[in-house]
Write an enzyme that holds these catalytic residues in place. Structure first.
Site, short mmCIF file in Angstrom:
data_model
loop_
_atom_site.label_atom_id
_atom_site.label_comp_id
_atom_site.label_asym_id
_atom_site.label_seq_id
_atom_site.Cartn_x
_atom_site.Cartn_y
_atom_site.Cartn_z
N ASN A 6 -2.50 -2.01 -3.19
CA ASN A 6 -1.05 -1.93 -2.44
C ASN A 6 -1.36 -1.45 -1.68
O ASN A 6 -1.87 -0.59 -1.70
CB ASN A 6 -0.11 -1.23 -4.01
CG ASN A 6 1.38 -0.90 -3.45
OD1 ASN A 6 1.09 -0.77 -2.32
ND2 ASN A 6 1.91 -1.16 -3.92
N HIS A 9 1.41 2.24 2.04
CA HIS A 9 0.95 3.47 2.51
C HIS A 9 0.12 3.54 3.59
O HIS A 9 0.72 4.09 4.30
CB HIS A 9 0.47 4.28 1.63
CG HIS A 9 2.07 4.96 0.31
ND1 HIS A 9 2.64 4.50 0.89
CD2 HIS A 9 2.05 4.56 -0.79
CE1 HIS A 9 3.95 5.22 -0.30
NE2 HIS A 9 3.02 4.79 -1.13
N HIS A 42 5.33 -4.32 -2.63
CA HIS A 42 6.36 -3.54 -2.65
C HIS A 42 7.90 -3.48 -1.80
O HIS A 42 7.74 -2.68 -0.95
CB HIS A 42 6.49 -2.20 -3.53
CG HIS A 42 7.30 -1.90 -4.12
ND1 HIS A 42 7.91 -0.91 -4.48
CD2 HIS A 42 8.98 -2.75 -4.25
CE1 HIS A 42 8.98 -0.53 -5.20
NE2 HIS A 42 9.37 -1.45 -4.93
N ARG A 44 10.56 -2.70 -0.56
CA ARG A 44 11.83 -1.65 -1.08
C ARG A 44 12.94 -2.03 -0.87
O ARG A 44 13.30 -2.79 0.96
CB ARG A 44 11.35 -0.14 -0.91
CG ARG A 44 10.17 0.54 -1.92
CD ARG A 44 10.11 1.53 -1.59
NE ARG A 44 11.31 2.25 -1.96
CZ ARG A 44 11.29 3.32 -3.63
NH1 ARG A 44 10.38 3.48 -4.38
NH2 ARG A 44 12.60 3.60 -3.54
N ARG A 48 11.67 0.99 3.35
CA ARG A 48 10.68 2.79 3.83
C ARG A 48 8.81 2.34 4.54
O ARG A 48 8.55 3.38 4.66
CB ARG A 48 10.42 3.91 2.85
CG ARG A 48 10.26 3.09 1.57
CD ARG A 48 10.17 4.73 0.67
NE ARG A 48 10.94 4.88 0.25
CZ ARG A 48 11.33 5.84 -1.50
NH1 ARG A 48 10.56 6.17 -1.48
NH2 ARG A 48 12.86 5.80 -1.35
N GLU A 69 5.92 -6.96 -5.43
CA GLU A 69 6.36 -6.43 -6.80
C GLU A 69 8.07 -5.94 -5.77
O GLU A 69 8.38 -6.19 -3.82
CB GLU A 69 5.74 -4.72 -6.32
CG GLU A 69 5.95 -4.36 -7.76
CD GLU A 69 5.25 -2.96 -7.00
OE1 GLU A 69 5.87 -1.61 -7.04
OE2 GLU A 69 3.72 -2.14 -7.00
N THR A 104 8.14 4.62 -7.80
CA THR A 104 8.76 3.93 -8.83
C THR A 104 8.66 5.39 -9.81
O THR A 104 7.01 5.49 -10.39
CB THR A 104 7.81 2.53 -9.15
OG1 THR A 104 8.11 2.37 -8.36
CG2 THR A 104 8.72 1.66 -10.59
N GLU A 154 3.88 -5.47 -16.32
CA GLU A 154 2.06 -4.07 -15.80
C GLU A 154 2.92 -3.34 -16.78
O GLU A 154 4.08 -2.82 -16.75
CB GLU A 154 2.48 -4.16 -14.50
CG GLU A 154 1.77 -2.91 -13.87
CD GLU A 154 1.80 -2.93 -12.14
OE1 GLU A 154 2.32 -4.01 -11.12
OE2 GLU A 154 1.93 -2.04 -11.83
N HIS A 193 -0.07 1.62 -11.36
CA HIS A 193 0.99 3.23 -10.76
C HIS A 193 -0.20 4.98 -11.22
O HIS A 193 -0.61 4.90 -12.14
CB HIS A 193 1.89 3.92 -11.67
CG HIS A 193 2.97 4.14 -10.43
ND1 HIS A 193 2.94 6.15 -10.22
CD2 HIS A 193 3.71 3.79 -9.50
CE1 HIS A 193 3.46 6.33 -9.62
NE2 HIS A 193 4.22 5.15 -9.29
N1 PXP Z 1 2.45 -1.10 -10.03
C1 PXP Z 1 3.87 -0.57 -9.96
C2 PXP Z 1 5.28 -1.27 -10.67
C3 PXP Z 1 4.44 0.38 -8.72
O1 PXP Z 1 5.78 0.72 -8.57
C4 PXP Z 1 3.55 1.25 -8.05
C5 PXP Z 1 3.85 1.81 -6.62
O2 PXP Z 1 4.45 0.28 -5.85
C6 PXP Z 1 2.11 0.41 -8.42
C7 PXP Z 1 1.52 -0.44 -9.04
C8 PXP Z 1 0.97 1.23 -7.36
O3 PXP Z 1 1.29 3.05 -7.53
P1 PXP Z 1 0.00 4.36 -7.18
O4 PXP Z 1 0.64 3.41 -5.42
O5 PXP Z 1 0.70 5.06 -7.13
O6 PXP Z 1 -0.87 3.77 -7.22
#
Ligand code: PXP
Length: 244
Positions: A6, A9, A42, A44, A48, A69, A104, A154, A193
């Site tokens: 992901n 960031h 993701h 949003r 952001r 996502e 999340t 997930e 996550h």
């Molecule tokens: N899975 C989902 C459903 C999420 O919402 C997120 C955060 O956007 C992640 C995985 C990834 O989480 P992290 O950035 O903490 O690795």
């Protein structure tokens, strides 16, 4: 087990100053070159981090398994369908989303979501998108996800990953139970996550888990591990150590 990175960031960092640096498209390519199996974004509601243009550029320019996502809103369903039509979007994961949260904060309450969620799942799946629901490792939530037509869940690993090391084994056991329950219902099992180098192993040890989605930790680790490539390679190694 697939590692979907992901890169939200990377966009957070870019947005701190405006402009185009660091570029999420370049980040996606760097992750894939280093051994990632897919990219998760993701988008949003408040945009952001990742923005619409990032999603469409990555979908168009980076050949990979893209996991979109999204909150279960009409706007996001429409975007997912456009991504499917124009760029063969492979997968999406529906998550709960609150404007004020930092990230999340937990799984969907599928049991109380009502018919709107089921309609969204069925519409996305009918378009050929593999639909996952982000849920807690709770047997009733998992069973409801299967009933309303999701192909995958997930499992939310945040509580496990954020717990004190002594508390993690019990939380991992709960995730493993959830993974077995989901697989027994014919669901594909993903997890994500909060995972990092120290916490991914217990998840990789669960044979039912086909994919992990990892973001924030890897973008931070890139500062110390020789860039995103180094961070992704080290995560792959941590997975391989457990999974073979
Ligand atoms: N899975 C989902 C459903 C999420 O919402 C997120 C955060 O956007 C992640 C995985 C990834 O989480 P992290 O950035 O903490 O690795």
């Amino acid at each position: 087990m697939r590692l979907s990175v992901n890169i939200d960031h990377v966009a957070t960092l870019r947005n701190a100053r405006g402009g185009g640096h660091p570029c999420p498209v370049r980040a996606a390519r760097a992750c894939l070159d280093a051994g990632a199996d897919g990219i998760t974004l993701h988008l949003r509601e408040d945009r952001r981090h990742i923005r619409d243009a990032d999603v469409f550029r990555i979908a168009a320019e980076v050949p990979t398994r893209l996991n979109f996502e999204m909150a279960g809103t009409a706007e996001m369903v429409a975007i997912a369908l456009r991504l499917r039509a124009g760029h063969a979007l492979a997968a999406c994961c529906i998550v709960p989303e609150k404007r004020q949260e930092l990230t999340t904060e937990g799984g969907l309450d599928v049991l109380r979501a009502g018919p709107a969620l089921e309609a969204q799942v069925r519409e996305l799946a009918a378009a050929g998108i593999e639909v996952a629901l982000f849920v807690e490792p709770d047997a009733a939530q998992i069973a409801e996800a299967a009933r309303i037509g999701a192909q995958a869940v997930e499992l939310h690993t945040g509580t496990y990953a954020d717990a004190a090391p002594a508390d993690r084994p019990a939380l991992a056991a709960r995730l493993a139970e959830g993974a077995r329950a989901a697989a027994a219902l014919g669901l594909k099992v993903h997890a994500g996550h909060g995972l990092g180098f120290d916490t991914v192993g217990a998840i990789a040890a669960m044979p039912e888990v086909e994919e992990v989605s990892i973001g924030h930790f890897l973008v931070g680790a890139a500062l110390f591990e020789g860039g995103l490539a180094g961070a992704v390679r080290r995560m792959r190694d941590a997975i391989r150590e457990m999974r073979g």
